[in-house]
Design an enzyme around this catalytic site. Sequence first.
Site, PDB file in Angstrom:
ATOM      1  N   HIS A  91      -9.062 -51.854 -14.396  1.00  0.00           N
ATOM      2  CA  HIS A  91      -8.972 -50.398 -14.479  1.00  0.00           C
ATOM      3  C   HIS A  91      -8.459 -49.811 -13.170  1.00  0.00           C
ATOM      4  CE1 HIS A  91     -12.234 -48.973 -11.822  1.00  0.00           C
ATOM      5  NE2 HIS A  91     -12.857 -50.088 -12.147  1.00  0.00           N
ATOM      6  N   CYS A  92      -7.906 -48.610 -13.272  1.00  0.00           N
ATOM      7  CA  CYS A  92      -7.524 -47.822 -12.099  1.00  0.00           C
ATOM      8  C   CYS A  92      -8.246 -46.480 -12.237  1.00  0.00           C
ATOM      9  CB  CYS A  92      -6.007 -47.679 -11.977  1.00  0.00           C
ATOM     10  SG  CYS A  92      -5.173 -47.031 -13.445  1.00  0.00           S
ATOM     11  N   TRP A  93      -7.670 -45.399 -11.742  1.00  0.00           N
ATOM     12  CA  TRP A  93      -8.368 -44.113 -11.803  1.00  0.00           C
ATOM     13  C   TRP A  93      -8.333 -43.490 -13.199  1.00  0.00           C
ATOM     14  CZ3 TRP A  93     -11.875 -40.894 -10.971  1.00  0.00           C
ATOM     15  CH2 TRP A  93     -11.745 -39.516 -11.150  1.00  0.00           C
ATOM     16  N   TYR A 120     -11.450 -45.349 -14.391  1.00  0.00           N
ATOM     17  CA  TYR A 120     -12.707 -45.029 -13.706  1.00  0.00           C
ATOM     18  C   TYR A 120     -13.167 -43.614 -14.039  1.00  0.00           C
ATOM     19  CZ  TYR A 120     -15.812 -44.163  -9.646  1.00  0.00           C
ATOM     20  OH  TYR A 120     -16.856 -43.830  -8.827  1.00  0.00           O
TER      21      TYR A 120
END
Length: 338
Positions: A91-93, A120
């Site tokens: 995952h990223c933001w 996130y």
Amino acid sequence: MIEALNLEEFMALEGTVFDVRSPSEYQQGRIPGSINLPLFSDAERAQVGTTYKMEGKEQAISLGMKYTSPKVSRFVTQAKQHLNSGTAKIHCWRGGMRSSAMAMLLENTGIPSVTLQSGYKTFRGWAHELFEKPYRYNMLGGLTGSGKTSILHALEGLGEQVIDLEGLAHHRGSAFGHIGRGEQPSTEQFFNEISIKLGKFDVERPIWVENESRQIGFCHIPEALFSSMQKAPLYLIERPLEERIATLCCDYGNTDPKKLIEATLCIKKKLGGARTKEVIGNISEGQLKQAVGIILEYYDSTYTFGLTRRKSPIHKLSEKNFSAKDWAEKLLSNDRGQ
């Protein structure tokens, strides 16, 4: 095509969570247990962002590829080191290009990979919603040195739902609370750690939490949780002064006297000059018992005053020479009788 899972599916899937955001983003707050596998350094991320704003998406992608290409081998090696079995959960933001790029890279090297829908950001939304649920809290209170943390652990050992806020904050809550506890997490990460605990609990069963002030060291308790704590019944354990002094002498007996003196000076204004001087003298001479007794006069007075402002029910329990397990069993017996 890389599959993007919702949060429930993502967390339940066997594997390792890889957070591909920059190191500073990860340090500020992350899914507990995740591994940082940053696609960009902090400086690279800033430059890609600037390029996107000033020159457009294509130029930003081109710059991102320039930064990441030399790291491909390292990404794969690091992922394999942390992924013993299962899937690489990435995952990223916001579930955008960073997580998709890393997932495709790892998938193409034979590592099963998925991404998290909305990244996130969706985890943070889930965490906030948790604190609005009607959990039933039981607060554990007592004067400094009452052994509340040990009692919480004993309750947990008996199968009870427990949140050790001081443990998660790496701080005991007093001027001396940082000693021997390591670096504190950010308030955001403290929030995340609490939410992971809450997410595993049964809303129908009580959750035992130590009665705390709004802030533990530098960590702020989430507002919704603190509000619920203030309204919850308080079980106040009462132990003799000599037992509490003995407990604190055991906790801090091997501490460098210089650290104890530094902490004492932090509450100099509250202790007063004469008492501060006396405490420092006792510590310097190895008379920790006498020093603790003086400091407790201040902490006991402050804690007792705080109780007078509490509006929720207070159940007082007094015993001598009780072990942590004895206290835990007594608390459970009283809670079931309420």
